[in-house]
Write a protein that holds these residues in place. Sequence first.
Motif, PDB file in Angstrom:
ATOM      1  N   ALA A  27       0.831  -1.203   0.000  1.00  0.00           N
ATOM      2  CA  ALA A  27       0.000   0.000   0.000  1.00  0.00           C
ATOM      3  C   ALA A  27       0.865   1.252   0.000  1.00  0.00           C
ATOM      4  O   ALA A  27       0.560   2.234  -0.690  1.00  0.00           O
ATOM      5  CB  ALA A  27      -0.922  -0.008   1.210  1.00  0.00           C
ATOM      6  N   PHE A  28       1.963   1.223   0.742  1.00  0.00           N
ATOM      7  CA  PHE A  28       2.870   2.369   0.770  1.00  0.00           C
ATOM      8  C   PHE A  28       3.488   2.617  -0.603  1.00  0.00           C
ATOM      9  O   PHE A  28       3.568   3.750  -1.071  1.00  0.00           O
ATOM     10  CB  PHE A  28       3.969   2.141   1.811  1.00  0.00           C
ATOM     11  N   LEU A  29       3.933   1.553  -1.258  1.00  0.00           N
ATOM     12  CA  LEU A  29       4.547   1.698  -2.577  1.00  0.00           C
ATOM     13  C   LEU A  29       3.546   2.186  -3.607  1.00  0.00           C
ATOM     14  O   LEU A  29       3.870   3.033  -4.452  1.00  0.00           O
ATOM     15  CB  LEU A  29       5.176   0.374  -3.008  1.00  0.00           C
ATOM     16  N   ILE A  30       2.318   1.688  -3.551  1.00  0.00           N
ATOM     17  CA  ILE A  30       1.290   2.142  -4.492  1.00  0.00           C
ATOM     18  C   ILE A  30       0.958   3.606  -4.245  1.00  0.00           C
ATOM     19  O   ILE A  30       0.863   4.399  -5.187  1.00  0.00           O
ATOM     20  CB  ILE A  30       0.032   1.258  -4.366  1.00  0.00           C
ATOM     21  N   LEU A  31       0.822   3.998  -2.997  1.00  0.00           N
ATOM     22  CA  LEU A  31       0.513   5.390  -2.672  1.00  0.00           C
ATOM     23  C   LEU A  31       1.652   6.320  -3.087  1.00  0.00           C
ATOM     24  O   LEU A  31       1.416   7.402  -3.627  1.00  0.00           O
ATOM     25  CB  LEU A  31       0.244   5.532  -1.172  1.00  0.00           C
ATOM     26  N   ALA A  32       2.884   5.879  -2.864  1.00  0.00           N
ATOM     27  CA  ALA A  32       4.027   6.695  -3.265  1.00  0.00           C
ATOM     28  C   ALA A  32       4.077   6.840  -4.785  1.00  0.00           C
ATOM     29  O   ALA A  32       4.412   7.911  -5.305  1.00  0.00           O
ATOM     30  CB  ALA A  32       5.315   6.082  -2.743  1.00  0.00           C
ATOM     31  N   ALA A  33       3.748   5.782  -5.509  1.00  0.00           N
ATOM     32  CA  ALA A  33       3.756   5.855  -6.969  1.00  0.00           C
ATOM     33  C   ALA A  33       2.636   6.746  -7.484  1.00  0.00           C
ATOM     34  O   ALA A  33       2.835   7.499  -8.444  1.00  0.00           O
ATOM     35  CB  ALA A  33       3.630   4.453  -7.552  1.00  0.00           C
ATOM     36  N   LEU A  34       1.473   6.684  -6.861  1.00  0.00           N
ATOM     37  CA  LEU A  34       0.340   7.496  -7.313  1.00  0.00           C
ATOM     38  C   LEU A  34       0.537   8.971  -7.018  1.00  0.00           C
ATOM     39  O   LEU A  34       0.121   9.831  -7.801  1.00  0.00           O
ATOM     40  CB  LEU A  34      -0.947   7.004  -6.670  1.00  0.00           C
ATOM     41  N   THR A  35       1.153   9.290  -5.900  1.00  0.00           N
ATOM     42  CA  THR A  35       1.341  10.688  -5.536  1.00  0.00           C
ATOM     43  C   THR A  35       2.636  11.270  -6.082  1.00  0.00           C
ATOM     44  O   THR A  35       2.841  12.475  -6.030  1.00  0.00           O
ATOM     45  CB  THR A  35       1.324  10.868  -4.003  1.00  0.00           C
ATOM     46  N   GLY A  36       3.524  10.413  -6.567  1.00  0.00           N
ATOM     47  CA  GLY A  36       4.776  10.882  -7.136  1.00  0.00           C
ATOM     48  C   GLY A  36       5.800  11.307  -6.101  1.00  0.00           C
ATOM     49  O   GLY A  36       6.742  12.024  -6.408  1.00  0.00           O
ATOM     50  N   GLN A  37       5.636  10.884  -4.880  1.00  0.00           N
ATOM     51  CA  GLN A  37       6.579  11.256  -3.834  1.00  0.00           C
ATOM     52  C   GLN A  37       7.777  10.321  -3.844  1.00  0.00           C
ATOM     53  O   GLN A  37       7.678   9.159  -4.239  1.00  0.00           O
ATOM     54  CB  GLN A  37       5.910  11.225  -2.467  1.00  0.00           C
ATOM     55  N   SER A  38       8.885  10.828  -3.361  1.00  0.00           N
ATOM     56  CA  SER A  38      10.104  10.036  -3.299  1.00  0.00           C
ATOM     57  C   SER A  38      10.032   9.035  -2.156  1.00  0.00           C
ATOM     58  O   SER A  38       9.490   9.317  -1.092  1.00  0.00           O
ATOM     59  CB  SER A  38      11.301  10.964  -3.091  1.00  0.00           C
ATOM     60  N   LEU A  39      10.592   7.850  -2.376  1.00  0.00           N
ATOM     61  CA  LEU A  39      10.622   6.840  -1.333  1.00  0.00           C
ATOM     62  C   LEU A  39      11.789   7.047  -0.380  1.00  0.00           C
ATOM     63  O   LEU A  39      11.888   6.399   0.632  1.00  0.00           O
ATOM     64  CB  LEU A  39      10.710   5.439  -1.954  1.00  0.00           C
ATOM     65  N   ASN A  40      12.706   7.932  -0.723  1.00  0.00           N
ATOM     66  CA  ASN A  40      13.868   8.183   0.102  1.00  0.00           C
ATOM     67  C   ASN A  40      13.968   9.683   0.406  1.00  0.00           C
ATOM     68  O   ASN A  40      14.823  10.372  -0.135  1.00  0.00           O
ATOM     69  CB  ASN A  40      15.129   7.689  -0.601  1.00  0.00           C
ATOM     70  N   PRO A  41      13.104  10.186   1.280  1.00  0.00           N
ATOM     71  CA  PRO A  41      13.167  11.617   1.579  1.00  0.00           C
ATOM     72  C   PRO A  41      14.404  11.949   2.412  1.00  0.00           C
ATOM     73  O   PRO A  41      15.009  11.086   3.025  1.00  0.00           O
ATOM     74  CB  PRO A  41      11.891  11.869   2.383  1.00  0.00           C
ATOM     75  N   ASP A  42      14.754  13.208   2.441  1.00  0.00           N
ATOM     76  CA  ASP A  42      15.900  13.668   3.216  1.00  0.00           C
ATOM     77  C   ASP A  42      15.381  14.273   4.524  1.00  0.00           C
ATOM     78  O   ASP A  42      14.989  15.435   4.565  1.00  0.00           O
ATOM     79  CB  ASP A  42      16.690  14.708   2.419  1.00  0.00           C
ATOM     80  N   PRO A  43      15.360  13.490   5.603  1.00  0.00           N
ATOM     81  CA  PRO A  43      14.801  14.012   6.856  1.00  0.00           C
ATOM     82  C   PRO A  43      15.763  14.971   7.547  1.00  0.00           C
ATOM     83  O   PRO A  43      16.964  14.975   7.284  1.00  0.00           O
ATOM     84  CB  PRO A  43      14.596  12.757   7.703  1.00  0.00           C
ATOM     85  N   ASP A  44      15.224  15.767   8.447  1.00  0.00           N
ATOM     86  CA  ASP A  44      16.032  16.653   9.263  1.00  0.00           C
ATOM     87  C   ASP A  44      16.521  15.843  10.465  1.00  0.00           C
ATOM     88  O   ASP A  44      15.794  15.630  11.430  1.00  0.00           O
ATOM     89  CB  ASP A  44      15.192  17.848   9.716  1.00  0.00           C
ATOM     90  N   TRP A  45      17.756  15.353  10.411  1.00  0.00           N
ATOM     91  CA  TRP A  45      18.275  14.443  11.427  1.00  0.00           C
ATOM     92  C   TRP A  45      18.406  15.106  12.790  1.00  0.00           C
ATOM     93  O   TRP A  45      18.272  14.453  13.810  1.00  0.00           O
ATOM     94  CB  TRP A  45      19.616  13.862  10.993  1.00  0.00           C
TER      95      TRP A  45
END
Length: 87
Positions: A27-45
């Motif tokens: 579900a996460f992969l499908i949602l990421a593909a549909l919304t066009g978001q990156s699977l590897n975001p750059d978080p504020d560590w």
Amino acid sequence: MVLAKLLSAAALGTIAVALAWVMALGAFLILAALTGQSLNPDPDWGQLAGGWLTQLIAVLQGAAFGLALLSVPLVIGIWRVLTREVK
């Protein structure tokens, strides 16, 4: 008899959790593909590192509470099975 029931419940529980993880990942992969978001975001560590201990404590408290909720009925059920009179 009790050990067989515990082992079967543990096996079914493990299968159910694994299936839930696979479905959530799908579900996460499908949602990421549909919304066009990156699977590897750059978080504020810096922001994430400040609350990791609080999050760890919350997870451990939840695990302890869940263990208590599972173990009390389990012990009562095992006691009832082992002490009942066979008819």
